[in-house]
Motif scaffolding. Structure first.
Motif, PDB file in Angstrom:
ATOM      1  N   SER A   2       0.840  -1.183   0.000  1.00 25.37           N
ATOM      2  CA  SER A   2       0.000   0.000   0.000  1.00 25.37           C
ATOM      3  C   SER A   2       0.880   1.239   0.000  1.00 25.37           C
ATOM      4  CB  SER A   2      -0.919  -0.009   1.224  1.00 25.37           C
ATOM      5  OG  SER A   2      -0.195   0.307   2.385  1.00 25.37           O
ATOM      6  N   ILE A   3       0.425   2.262  -0.649  1.00 24.49           N
ATOM      7  CA  ILE A   3       1.149   3.529  -0.654  1.00 24.49           C
ATOM      8  C   ILE A   3       1.216   4.058   0.771  1.00 24.49           C
ATOM      9  CG2 ILE A   3       1.097   5.911  -1.477  1.00 24.49           C
ATOM     10  CD1 ILE A   3      -0.289   4.807  -4.018  1.00 24.49           C
ATOM     11  N   GLU A  26      10.027   5.928  -5.251  1.00 24.24           N
ATOM     12  CA  GLU A  26      10.417   5.404  -6.559  1.00 24.24           C
ATOM     13  C   GLU A  26      11.835   4.844  -6.535  1.00 24.24           C
ATOM     14  OE1 GLU A  26       9.491   8.288  -9.601  1.00 24.24           O
ATOM     15  OE2 GLU A  26       7.337   8.021  -9.279  1.00 24.24           O
ATOM     16  N   THR A  29      11.737   1.387  -4.878  1.00 21.52           N
ATOM     17  CA  THR A  29      11.119   0.335  -5.686  1.00 21.52           C
ATOM     18  C   THR A  29      11.735   0.240  -7.073  1.00 21.52           C
ATOM     19  OG1 THR A  29       9.382   1.816  -6.498  1.00 21.52           O
ATOM     20  CG2 THR A  29       8.897   0.570  -4.482  1.00 21.52           C
ATOM     21  N   SER A  31      11.772   2.379  -9.362  1.00 19.90           N
ATOM     22  CA  SER A  31      10.829   2.992 -10.313  1.00 19.90           C
ATOM     23  C   SER A  31       9.896   1.969 -10.958  1.00 19.90           C
ATOM     24  CB  SER A  31      11.571   3.789 -11.390  1.00 19.90           C
ATOM     25  OG  SER A  31      12.266   4.856 -10.796  1.00 19.90           O
ATOM     26  N   THR A  32       9.721   0.825 -10.308  1.00 19.50           N
ATOM     27  CA  THR A  32       8.803  -0.175 -10.845  1.00 19.50           C
ATOM     28  C   THR A  32       7.353   0.174 -10.502  1.00 19.50           C
ATOM     29  OG1 THR A  32       9.084  -1.534  -8.854  1.00 19.50           O
ATOM     30  CG2 THR A  32      10.490  -2.045 -10.751  1.00 19.50           C
ATOM     31  N   TRP A  33       7.166   1.081  -9.555  1.00 18.55           N
ATOM     32  CA  TRP A  33       5.831   1.540  -9.191  1.00 18.55           C
ATOM     33  C   TRP A  33       5.854   3.060  -9.224  1.00 18.55           C
ATOM     34  CZ3 TRP A  33       2.781  -0.571  -4.411  1.00 18.55           C
ATOM     35  CH2 TRP A  33       1.502  -0.012  -4.372  1.00 18.55           C
ATOM     36  N   LEU A  35       4.834   6.714  -8.873  1.00 20.95           N
ATOM     37  CA  LEU A  35       3.894   7.302  -7.926  1.00 20.95           C
ATOM     38  C   LEU A  35       3.571   8.726  -8.355  1.00 20.95           C
ATOM     39  CD1 LEU A  35       2.500   6.497  -5.299  1.00 20.95           C
ATOM     40  CD2 LEU A  35       4.482   7.346  -4.070  1.00 20.95           C
ATOM     41  N   GLN A  39      -1.135  11.358  -5.555  1.00 20.40           N
ATOM     42  CA  GLN A  39      -1.342  10.213  -4.663  1.00 20.40           C
ATOM     43  C   GLN A  39      -0.610  10.421  -3.345  1.00 20.40           C
ATOM     44  OE1 GLN A  39       0.138   7.395  -7.720  1.00 20.40           O
ATOM     45  NE2 GLN A  39      -1.541   6.092  -7.028  1.00 20.40           N
ATOM     46  N   ARG A  89      -4.269  -9.166  -2.652  1.00 18.75           N
ATOM     47  CA  ARG A  89      -3.594  -8.700  -3.859  1.00 18.75           C
ATOM     48  C   ARG A  89      -4.621  -8.363  -4.931  1.00 18.75           C
ATOM     49  NH1 ARG A  89       1.332 -13.062  -3.570  1.00 18.75           N
ATOM     50  NH2 ARG A  89       1.833 -12.540  -1.435  1.00 18.75           N
TER      51      ARG A  89
END
Length: 193
Positions: A2-3, A26, A29, A31-33, A35, A39, A89
């Motif tokens: 979760s963010i 980012e 992760t 940069s795979t998610w 943001l 958000q 998920r």
């Protein structure tokens, strides 16, 4: 992930404002998610409302940093201690797509599987290439995320192989179209019996 909990984990490192949180998220992760900054601020507003973070006075640049509260630390500790359930998920769009392709007239399911396999293999090659671009200790969080993506992609390839095998094994008999004249003849035969 979760963010909400991602931002709490980042704030556990120290005070940050929105753009710092976005960049750190980012970076963590790989940069795979990606943001969206919207958000970040929406999530911060909810975290503040729930008493998990508190805003600090604006700095000289006009940015308002946030810090995690004790309640936020407790919530974060609970999140880290709780396993992620498969039910938590998101739905798997690919499995839903293939299930619908099987029952939608006119869809070449084998083509859908092959198109996905090609895209999945391309992604696997790219993830594998990225894996060997750096071996620095500070890249470990990003590399672990990348490893998870590689394993998930490999599993998707195996599942697509399974789907193709199942299609061959359970190929339905073709539905033969019955023309109007044949249907009338059958109906007449049935009525005479």
């Amino acid at each position: 992930m979760s963010i909400r909990h991602g931002l709490l984990a980042l704030l556990e490192r120290g005070q940050m404002y929105g753009y710092q949180l976005r960049a750190a998220f980012e970076e963590s992760t790989g940069s795979t998610w990606p943001l969206n900054i919207g958000q970040v601020y929406t999530t911060l507003a909810r975290l503040e409302r729930d008493g998990l973070v508190r805003p600090l006075p604006e700095n000289e640049s006009g940015q308002r940093p946030y810090e995690i509260t004790d309640a936020g630390r407790a919530d974060l500790a609970l999140w880290f201690a709780t396993p992620i359930s498969r039910a938590d998920r998101p739905r798997d769009e690919l499995s839903i797509k293939l299930a619908l392709a099987l029952t939608t007239p006119g869809v070449d399911v084998r083509s859908v599987v092959q198109t996905q396999r090609t895209a999945t293999m391309r992604a696997l090659q790219e993830f594998t290439r990225l894996k060997y671009t750096s071996d620095k200790p500070e890249d470990l969080p990003w590399r672990l995320v990348l490893d998870a993506m590689i394993f998930q992609t490999e599993a998707e390839v195996r599942w697509l192989d399974h789907c193709e095998t199942s299609l061959v094994r359970h190929r339905p008999a073709p539905i033969r179209a019955v023309d109007h004249a044949e249907a009338v003849d059958r109906a007449g035969d049935e009525a005479r019996r």
